[in-house]
Design an enzyme around this catalytic site. Sequence first.
Site, PDB file in Angstrom:
ATOM      1  N   HIS A   1      42.412  42.183  35.924  1.00 30.05           N
ATOM      2  CA  HIS A   1      41.378  42.444  36.927  1.00 30.05           C
ATOM      3  C   HIS A   1      41.515  41.484  38.091  1.00 30.05           C
ATOM      4  O   HIS A   1      41.915  40.336  37.914  1.00 30.05           O
ATOM      5  CB  HIS A   1      39.972  42.321  36.319  1.00 30.05           C
ATOM      6  CG  HIS A   1      38.949  43.035  37.121  1.00 30.05           C
ATOM      7  ND1 HIS A   1      38.289  42.433  38.164  1.00 30.05           N
ATOM      8  CD2 HIS A   1      38.523  44.312  37.071  1.00 30.05           C
ATOM      9  CE1 HIS A   1      37.474  43.318  38.710  1.00 30.05           C
ATOM     10  NE2 HIS A   1      37.599  44.472  38.076  1.00 30.05           N
TER      11      HIS A   1
ATOM     12  N   ASP B   1      38.656  50.414  32.259  1.00 31.51           N
ATOM     13  CA  ASP B   1      39.365  51.687  32.108  1.00 31.51           C
ATOM     14  C   ASP B   1      40.011  51.904  30.744  1.00 31.51           C
ATOM     15  O   ASP B   1      40.183  53.051  30.325  1.00 31.51           O
ATOM     16  CB  ASP B   1      40.460  51.810  33.185  1.00 31.51           C
ATOM     17  CG  ASP B   1      39.871  52.193  34.527  1.00 31.51           C
ATOM     18  OD1 ASP B   1      38.872  52.923  34.544  1.00 31.51           O
ATOM     19  OD2 ASP B   1      40.410  51.749  35.561  1.00 31.51           O
TER      20      ASP B   1
HETATM   21  C1  ACO Z   1      37.969  50.064  37.395  1.00 34.24           C
HETATM   22  C2  ACO Z   1      39.165  49.362  37.932  1.00 34.24           C
HETATM   23  O1  ACO Z   1      39.617  49.662  38.994  1.00 34.24           O
HETATM   24  S1  ACO Z   1      39.765  48.073  37.012  1.00 34.24           S
HETATM   25  C3  ACO Z   1      41.463  47.923  37.493  1.00 34.24           C
HETATM   26  C4  ACO Z   1      42.269  49.091  36.981  1.00 34.24           C
HETATM   27  N1  ACO Z   1      43.702  48.877  37.220  1.00 34.24           N
HETATM   28  C5  ACO Z   1      44.575  48.686  36.214  1.00 34.24           C
HETATM   29  O2  ACO Z   1      44.233  48.656  35.040  1.00 34.24           O
HETATM   30  C6  ACO Z   1      46.013  48.558  36.622  1.00 34.24           C
HETATM   31  C7  ACO Z   1      46.687  47.408  35.884  1.00 34.24           C
HETATM   32  N2  ACO Z   1      46.221  46.105  36.383  1.00 34.24           N
HETATM   33  C8  ACO Z   1      46.700  45.598  37.539  1.00 34.24           C
HETATM   34  O3  ACO Z   1      47.595  46.150  38.182  1.00 34.24           O
HETATM   35  C9  ACO Z   1      46.100  44.301  38.036  1.00 34.24           C
HETATM   36  O4  ACO Z   1      45.604  43.528  36.959  1.00 34.24           O
HETATM   37  C10 ACO Z   1      44.967  44.535  39.066  1.00 34.24           C
HETATM   38  C11 ACO Z   1      45.421  45.470  40.192  1.00 34.24           C
HETATM   39  C12 ACO Z   1      43.739  45.147  38.391  1.00 34.24           C
HETATM   40  C13 ACO Z   1      44.557  43.190  39.645  1.00 34.24           C
HETATM   41  O5  ACO Z   1      45.670  42.698  40.365  1.00 34.24           O
HETATM   42  P1  ACO Z   1      45.784  41.172  40.785  1.00 34.24           P
HETATM   43  O6  ACO Z   1      44.474  40.658  41.243  1.00 34.24           O
HETATM   44  O7  ACO Z   1      46.933  41.067  41.716  1.00 34.24           O
HETATM   45  O8  ACO Z   1      46.137  40.502  39.387  1.00 34.24           O
HETATM   46  P2  ACO Z   1      46.336  38.961  39.044  1.00 34.24           P
HETATM   47  O9  ACO Z   1      46.483  38.145  40.292  1.00 34.24           O
HETATM   48  O10 ACO Z   1      45.259  38.564  38.122  1.00 34.24           O
HETATM   49  O11 ACO Z   1      47.708  38.982  38.248  1.00 34.24           O
HETATM   50  C14 ACO Z   1      48.152  37.826  37.589  1.00 34.24           C
HETATM   51  C15 ACO Z   1      49.504  38.077  36.963  1.00 34.24           C
HETATM   52  O12 ACO Z   1      49.326  38.953  35.870  1.00 34.24           O
HETATM   53  C16 ACO Z   1      50.135  40.091  36.039  1.00 34.24           C
HETATM   54  N3  ACO Z   1      49.376  41.240  35.628  1.00 34.24           N
HETATM   55  C17 ACO Z   1      48.107  41.548  36.028  1.00 34.24           C
HETATM   56  N4  ACO Z   1      47.727  42.678  35.462  1.00 34.24           N
HETATM   57  C18 ACO Z   1      48.765  43.104  34.701  1.00 34.24           C
HETATM   58  C19 ACO Z   1      48.954  44.220  33.870  1.00 34.24           C
HETATM   59  N5  ACO Z   1      48.001  45.138  33.744  1.00 34.24           N
HETATM   60  N6  ACO Z   1      50.123  44.358  33.223  1.00 34.24           N
HETATM   61  C20 ACO Z   1      51.071  43.427  33.354  1.00 34.24           C
HETATM   62  N7  ACO Z   1      50.947  42.336  34.127  1.00 34.24           N
HETATM   63  C21 ACO Z   1      49.805  42.185  34.790  1.00 34.24           C
HETATM   64  C22 ACO Z   1      50.423  40.170  37.518  1.00 34.24           C
HETATM   65  O13 ACO Z   1      51.594  40.895  37.799  1.00 34.24           O
HETATM   66  C23 ACO Z   1      50.509  38.728  37.886  1.00 34.24           C
HETATM   67  O14 ACO Z   1      51.794  38.262  37.525  1.00 34.24           O
HETATM   68  P3  ACO Z   1      52.584  37.238  38.471  1.00 34.24           P
HETATM   69  O15 ACO Z   1      51.713  36.024  38.556  1.00 34.24           O
HETATM   70  O16 ACO Z   1      53.883  37.058  37.749  1.00 34.24           O
HETATM   71  O17 ACO Z   1      52.721  37.951  39.774  1.00 34.24           O
HETATM   72  O1  OAA Z   2      36.324  45.528  41.134  1.00 35.35           O
HETATM   73  C1  OAA Z   2      37.482  45.975  41.159  1.00 35.35           C
HETATM   74  O2  OAA Z   2      38.410  45.467  41.830  1.00 35.35           O
HETATM   75  C2  OAA Z   2      37.838  47.170  40.361  1.00 35.35           C
HETATM   76  C3  OAA Z   2      36.805  47.567  39.373  1.00 35.35           C
HETATM   77  O3  OAA Z   2      36.720  47.030  38.286  1.00 35.35           O
HETATM   78  C4  OAA Z   2      35.858  48.592  39.753  1.00 35.35           C
HETATM   79  O4  OAA Z   2      35.868  49.044  40.906  1.00 35.35           O
HETATM   80  O5  OAA Z   2      35.044  48.998  38.902  1.00 35.35           O
END
Ligand code: ACO
Ligand code: OAA
Length: 375
Positions: free
Chosen positions: A260, A311
């Site tokens: 997240h 999710d």
């Molecule tokens: C309701 C919603 O919208 S909730 C979000 C739904 N989205 C997802 O589930 C997609 C998968 N998750 C992701 O892509 C990301 O965690 C996001 C987009 C939600 C957040 O992205 P960011 O804020 O950039 O993540 P963050 O800075 O915490 O990442 C830290 C590290 O963990 C890694 N990481 C974060 N999430 C994941 C994941 N789901 N799988 C693998 N690696 C991950 C990143 O690549 C990053 O690695 P790095 O430091 O080597 O570059």
């Molecule tokens: O807050 C976010 O970046 C994504 C999320 O969890 C939502 O929209 O429910």
Amino acid sequence: MADKPATGAGLRGQSAGSTALCTVGKTGSGLTYRGFDIKELAEKAKFEEVAYLLLKGKLPNQGELDHYISKLKSLRGLPDALKTVLEQIPKDAHPMDVMRTGTSMLGNLETEENFDQQQDVADRLLAVLPSIICYWYRFSHDGVRIDTETDDDSVGGHFLNMLRGEPASELHARVMNVSLILYAEHEFNASTFTARVCASTLSDMHSCVTGAIGSLRGPLHGGANEAAMAMIEDWQSPEEAESKIMGMLERKDKIMGFGHAIYRESDPRNAIIKHWSKKLSDDVGDKVLYPVSERVEEVMWREKKLFCNADFFHASAYHFMDIPTKLFTPIFVCSRLTGWAAHVFEQRANNRIIRPSADYTGPEKSEWVPIEARD
Ligand SMILES: CC(=O)SCCNC(=O)CCNC(=O)[C@H](O)C(C)(C)COP(=O)(O)OP(=O)(O)OC[C@H]1O[C@@H](n2cnc3c(N)ncnc32)[C@H](O)[C@@H]1OP(=O)(O)O
Ligand SMILES: O=C([O-])CC(=O)C(=O)O
């Protein structure tokens, strides 16, 4: 992950405005809507009550809630011109594109002429978005023109009734209610920010919502519930899930439904939807999908300290209710409309056009070359 410092990329860690609607991760993992804890809302509230809270600023009393539910029920019908458009959209279209087109078309038919109409426009969208997606789905997949004006009081029960042609069980209606509450609002997430940017130009509500749907569609945001389902659905055992996840981590794949942008240790919505996913798993006698999901959760925490976001367990919960995977993110839209619209109201009430700056990285001075002389 807990130690990851906020950097400027993706505007992370920067305040882009103020809101009275929601706090995310304020105490590390919490989520509140207008000061109410998400756990309490998910346990005690109706989704329609939460919608009222977000859109009108306070919890309704019984009379106000009854009136609001009746109002929403009276707004479920689709204009003929919108039905005609929905009937043109092919079966293999992405349902989020249907939501986007449906909202945009409604904006042509029922244009918001001035901001005094904003509450009514939001209520209409809240009532009609489930009709839009279910009408298209049932027409394109089953060849039937459904009546979208069901007698269900709840938005969740109404959605399931239109999808299946029969009223939902108490358990399914309850889970839909909880799910819609969990997805309703989340501060300045990408789709809400899209809506606010659009609102800041003094544009109309349908444009704000159409843009927000486009942002929610992506797999890094709302599209993750569908992507998570696509990932886990073929795994036959926890052992297979573990080995597949280990392989994905090795290849540095993103694991959908994990991590997240704001929460550092957990997403408070996960424990709630996970609890209901387990109940549904028991209800259908599942011996595979829930154990697979739990193993993925364990491995991700063990290997990467990454936790399930809202999710991940939504995927199995919706699947156990026999909801087609491609309708998962549209359900998110039906809920998040409340948050988007409330943010549009808030932006309009104290507006300045949102227009940040950029750090230029291009050439300092380019020399004009006549077209005949270019490579
Ligand atoms: C309701 C919603 O919208 S909730 C979000 C739904 N989205 C997802 O589930 C997609 C998968 N998750 C992701 O892509 C990301 O965690 C996001 C987009 C939600 C957040 O992205 P960011 O804020 O950039 O993540 P963050 O800075 O915490 O990442 C830290 C590290 O963990 C890694 N990481 C974060 N999430 C994941 C994941 N789901 N799988 C693998 N690696 C991950 C990143 O690549 C990053 O690695 P790095 O430091 O080597 O570059
Ligand atoms: O807050 C976010 O970046 C994504 C999320 O969890 C939502 O929209 O429910």
